[in-house]
Design a protein around this motif. Structure first.
Motif, PDB file in Angstrom:
ATOM      1  N   ALA A  74       0.845  -1.199   0.000  1.00  0.00           N
ATOM      2  CA  ALA A  74       0.000   0.000   0.000  1.00  0.00           C
ATOM      3  C   ALA A  74       0.881   1.251   0.000  1.00  0.00           C
ATOM      4  O   ALA A  74       1.861   1.326   0.739  1.00  0.00           O
ATOM      5  CB  ALA A  74      -0.909   0.001   1.221  1.00  0.00           C
ATOM      6  N   THR A  75       0.557   2.184  -0.871  1.00  0.00           N
ATOM      7  CA  THR A  75       1.202   3.501  -0.891  1.00  0.00           C
ATOM      8  C   THR A  75       0.245   4.468  -0.201  1.00  0.00           C
ATOM      9  O   THR A  75      -0.967   4.401  -0.465  1.00  0.00           O
ATOM     10  CB  THR A  75       1.377   3.960  -2.358  1.00  0.00           C
ATOM     11  OG1 THR A  75       2.131   2.975  -3.049  1.00  0.00           O
ATOM     12  CG2 THR A  75       2.076   5.301  -2.441  1.00  0.00           C
ATOM     13  N   PRO A  76       0.751   5.344   0.666  1.00  0.00           N
ATOM     14  CA  PRO A  76      -0.175   6.287   1.300  1.00  0.00           C
ATOM     15  C   PRO A  76      -1.032   7.005   0.263  1.00  0.00           C
ATOM     16  O   PRO A  76      -0.536   7.453  -0.769  1.00  0.00           O
ATOM     17  CB  PRO A  76       0.765   7.265   2.021  1.00  0.00           C
ATOM     18  CG  PRO A  76       1.965   6.429   2.350  1.00  0.00           C
ATOM     19  CD  PRO A  76       2.137   5.502   1.165  1.00  0.00           C
ATOM     20  N   GLY A  77      -2.319   7.078   0.537  1.00  0.00           N
ATOM     21  CA  GLY A  77      -3.252   7.723  -0.380  1.00  0.00           C
ATOM     22  C   GLY A  77      -3.212   9.238  -0.240  1.00  0.00           C
ATOM     23  O   GLY A  77      -2.342   9.800   0.444  1.00  0.00           O
ATOM     24  N   GLU A  78      -4.152   9.877  -0.898  1.00  0.00           N
ATOM     25  CA  GLU A  78      -4.245  11.337  -0.852  1.00  0.00           C
ATOM     26  C   GLU A  78      -5.721  11.730  -0.788  1.00  0.00           C
ATOM     27  O   GLU A  78      -6.543  11.185  -1.518  1.00  0.00           O
ATOM     28  CB  GLU A  78      -3.668  11.963  -2.121  1.00  0.00           C
ATOM     29  CG  GLU A  78      -2.171  11.893  -2.229  1.00  0.00           C
ATOM     30  CD  GLU A  78      -1.685  12.558  -3.513  1.00  0.00           C
ATOM     31  OE1 GLU A  78      -1.078  13.632  -3.412  1.00  0.00           O
ATOM     32  OE2 GLU A  78      -1.924  12.003  -4.600  1.00  0.00           O
ATOM     33  N   ILE A  79      -6.004  12.720   0.070  1.00  0.00           N
ATOM     34  CA  ILE A  79      -7.344  13.294   0.135  1.00  0.00           C
ATOM     35  C   ILE A  79      -7.196  14.778  -0.190  1.00  0.00           C
ATOM     36  O   ILE A  79      -6.357  15.464   0.404  1.00  0.00           O
ATOM     37  CB  ILE A  79      -7.952  13.157   1.550  1.00  0.00           C
ATOM     38  CG1 ILE A  79      -7.864  11.704   2.054  1.00  0.00           C
ATOM     39  CG2 ILE A  79      -9.412  13.636   1.549  1.00  0.00           C
ATOM     40  CD1 ILE A  79      -8.707  10.710   1.311  1.00  0.00           C
ATOM     41  N   PHE A  80      -7.961  15.250  -1.137  1.00  0.00           N
ATOM     42  CA  PHE A  80      -7.888  16.664  -1.525  1.00  0.00           C
ATOM     43  C   PHE A  80      -9.067  17.403  -0.903  1.00  0.00           C
ATOM     44  O   PHE A  80     -10.176  17.379  -1.431  1.00  0.00           O
ATOM     45  CB  PHE A  80      -7.881  16.788  -3.051  1.00  0.00           C
ATOM     46  CG  PHE A  80      -6.609  16.253  -3.674  1.00  0.00           C
ATOM     47  CD1 PHE A  80      -5.566  17.115  -4.007  1.00  0.00           C
ATOM     48  CD2 PHE A  80      -6.442  14.887  -3.893  1.00  0.00           C
ATOM     49  CE1 PHE A  80      -4.385  16.625  -4.564  1.00  0.00           C
ATOM     50  CE2 PHE A  80      -5.263  14.393  -4.444  1.00  0.00           C
ATOM     51  CZ  PHE A  80      -4.232  15.257  -4.782  1.00  0.00           C
ATOM     52  N   PHE A  81      -8.806  18.045   0.236  1.00  0.00           N
ATOM     53  CA  PHE A  81      -9.864  18.796   0.922  1.00  0.00           C
ATOM     54  C   PHE A  81     -10.040  20.157   0.260  1.00  0.00           C
ATOM     55  O   PHE A  81      -9.050  20.789  -0.117  1.00  0.00           O
ATOM     56  CB  PHE A  81      -9.492  19.008   2.397  1.00  0.00           C
ATOM     57  CG  PHE A  81      -9.331  17.735   3.176  1.00  0.00           C
ATOM     58  CD1 PHE A  81     -10.424  16.903   3.412  1.00  0.00           C
ATOM     59  CD2 PHE A  81      -8.089  17.359   3.683  1.00  0.00           C
ATOM     60  CE1 PHE A  81     -10.273  15.727   4.144  1.00  0.00           C
ATOM     61  CE2 PHE A  81      -7.930  16.188   4.411  1.00  0.00           C
ATOM     62  CZ  PHE A  81      -9.023  15.371   4.632  1.00  0.00           C
ATOM     63  N   ASP A 111     -15.071  14.403   6.604  1.00  0.00           N
ATOM     64  CA  ASP A 111     -14.973  15.338   7.728  1.00  0.00           C
ATOM     65  C   ASP A 111     -14.087  14.735   8.819  1.00  0.00           C
ATOM     66  O   ASP A 111     -13.218  15.415   9.370  1.00  0.00           O
ATOM     67  CB  ASP A 111     -16.382  15.632   8.257  1.00  0.00           C
ATOM     68  CG  ASP A 111     -16.373  16.629   9.403  1.00  0.00           C
ATOM     69  OD1 ASP A 111     -15.626  17.638   9.310  1.00  0.00           O
ATOM     70  OD2 ASP A 111     -17.113  16.423  10.379  1.00  0.00           O
ATOM     71  N   ALA A 112     -14.277  13.444   9.096  1.00  0.00           N
ATOM     72  CA  ALA A 112     -13.428  12.772  10.099  1.00  0.00           C
ATOM     73  C   ALA A 112     -11.960  12.830   9.680  1.00  0.00           C
ATOM     74  O   ALA A 112     -11.077  13.074  10.504  1.00  0.00           O
ATOM     75  CB  ALA A 112     -13.884  11.324  10.283  1.00  0.00           C
ATOM     76  N   LEU A 113     -11.687  12.637   8.389  1.00  0.00           N
ATOM     77  CA  LEU A 113     -10.293  12.665   7.925  1.00  0.00           C
ATOM     78  C   LEU A 113      -9.699  14.070   8.023  1.00  0.00           C
ATOM     79  O   LEU A 113      -8.512  14.234   8.324  1.00  0.00           O
ATOM     80  CB  LEU A 113     -10.194  12.164   6.477  1.00  0.00           C
ATOM     81  CG  LEU A 113     -10.538  10.682   6.250  1.00  0.00           C
ATOM     82  CD1 LEU A 113     -10.256  10.312   4.801  1.00  0.00           C
ATOM     83  CD2 LEU A 113      -9.766   9.779   7.192  1.00  0.00           C
ATOM     84  N   ALA A 114     -10.520  15.093   7.777  1.00  0.00           N
ATOM     85  CA  ALA A 114     -10.038  16.470   7.894  1.00  0.00           C
ATOM     86  C   ALA A 114      -9.659  16.777   9.345  1.00  0.00           C
ATOM     87  O   ALA A 114      -8.654  17.442   9.617  1.00  0.00           O
ATOM     88  CB  ALA A 114     -11.096  17.448   7.399  1.00  0.00           C
ATOM     89  N   ILE A 115     -10.458  16.259  10.293  1.00  0.00           N
ATOM     90  CA  ILE A 115     -10.143  16.422  11.718  1.00  0.00           C
ATOM     91  C   ILE A 115      -8.905  15.596  12.066  1.00  0.00           C
ATOM     92  O   ILE A 115      -7.993  16.056  12.752  1.00  0.00           O
ATOM     93  CB  ILE A 115     -11.350  16.003  12.588  1.00  0.00           C
ATOM     94  CG1 ILE A 115     -12.561  16.880  12.268  1.00  0.00           C
ATOM     95  CG2 ILE A 115     -11.010  16.077  14.068  1.00  0.00           C
ATOM     96  CD1 ILE A 115     -13.883  16.309  12.777  1.00  0.00           C
ATOM     97  N   LEU A 116      -8.886  14.351  11.551  1.00  0.00           N
ATOM     98  CA  LEU A 116      -7.746  13.453  11.804  1.00  0.00           C
ATOM     99  C   LEU A 116      -6.431  14.085  11.335  1.00  0.00           C
ATOM    100  O   LEU A 116      -5.376  13.850  11.934  1.00  0.00           O
ATOM    101  CB  LEU A 116      -7.994  12.118  11.080  1.00  0.00           C
ATOM    102  CG  LEU A 116      -6.929  11.031  11.182  1.00  0.00           C
ATOM    103  CD1 LEU A 116      -6.695  10.608  12.628  1.00  0.00           C
ATOM    104  CD2 LEU A 116      -7.334   9.804  10.349  1.00  0.00           C
ATOM    105  N   SER A 117      -6.485  14.883  10.281  1.00  0.00           N
ATOM    106  CA  SER A 117      -5.254  15.490   9.748  1.00  0.00           C
ATOM    107  C   SER A 117      -4.617  16.444  10.763  1.00  0.00           C
ATOM    108  O   SER A 117      -3.444  16.789  10.636  1.00  0.00           O
ATOM    109  CB  SER A 117      -5.543  16.235   8.434  1.00  0.00           C
ATOM    110  OG  SER A 117      -6.237  17.444   8.677  1.00  0.00           O
TER     111      SER A 117
END
Ligand SMILES: [Zn+2]
Length: 257
Positions: free
Chosen positions: A86-93, A171-177
């Motif tokens: 697995a390569t770390p993914g990306e989230i574009f907020f 939203d959880a991932l944005a907080i997790l960041s």
């Protein structure tokens, strides 16, 4: 498997746009997205949505529901593809998501005591709520701020752990960041932590090998077991989880902080 698979896909697509490409996840004819694909790929320039099948910048990757590159189904178990990493993914907020992600502050420890209880493999990935509670208690004794996400399908609430209301997985991932650390089982949030660059202590146990769905930036605990992939409740997986102590998880967490 929901969000985790989409986040892994975003890792496979990493860097495509910089090469003038977009990745089409599908069978070479159709781009095959699920509902969770739309959530995770929103704003991602490396990924082509359904309808782009004929576009000239498309590069196909055969990663879609029923055809993941890291495992295959044999009877009642997964056989893991040990060549997959697995390569770390990306989230574009977008700006609003990033702003919302800061509403609970930062530098807290996110603890997720149960993952995806509706899946048949849940018992094999379950370290036990009492153990997570003990880790949370120790972190709080060390003066750390322990939090847990509270959404539509949340795990049991740990005592003394701040419950952060979330409106969606993104939203959880944005907080997790904004977190210092994630502690929890192998699942959507551990993939999410890797994607938003947050260290983690991940309770793998004996179901899936960390070399396949784990990340080098995380401490991945197996209890010394080789992964069996069993989709049924498994004694070997239970023993693997029992071999991981509260001390081991707490020490790993403090070492990562
Ligand atoms: Zn097992």
């Amino acid at each position: 498997m929901g969000f985790g698979d989409q986040i892994m896909a975003s890792g496979l697509a990493r860097g495509a746009a910089a090469l003038g490409k977009r990745i089409a996840f599908g069978d070479g004819k159709r781009i095959l997205w699920e509902k969770s694909s739309f959530d995770i790929f929103r704003g991602n320039p490396n990924v082509a949505p359904p309808g782009c099948e004929q576009d000239p910048d498309i590069e196909w990757i055969d990663f879609y529901k029923g055809h993941r590159k890291y495992n295959r189904r044999v009877g009642n178990r997964w056989v893991w593809n040990l060549n997959f990493r697995a390569t770390p993914g990306e989230i574009f907020f977008d700006a609003a998501e990033a702003t919302a992600g800061r509403r609970y502050g930062e530098s807290f420890v996110v603890i997720e005591p149960q993952s995806a209880q509706w899946k048949s493999v849940a018992p094999n990935k379950d370290w036990g709520v009492a153990n997570f509670q003990a880790v949370a208690d120790r972190l709080r004794e060390s003066g750390l701020r322990a939090v847990q996400f509270r959404g539509d399908v949340s795990a049991v609430a740990l005592a003394g752990v701040e419950q952060l209301r979330t409106t969606s997985f993104r939203d959880a991932l944005a907080i997790l960041s904004r977190a210092s650390l994630y502690i929890g089982s192998e699942g959507g949030l551990h993939h999410g932590a890797a994607a938003v660059g947050v260290p983690a202590v991940v309770l793998f146990g004996g179901f899936v090998p960390p070399s396949v769905t784990g990340y080098a930036t995380h401490t991945n605990l197996t209890g010394g077991a080789a992964a069996c992939g069993s989709l049924n409740r498994c004694n070997h997986c239970r023993k693997a989880m029992e071999a991981i102590s509260v001390d081991e998880v707490t020490s790993a967490a403090l070492a990562r902080l």
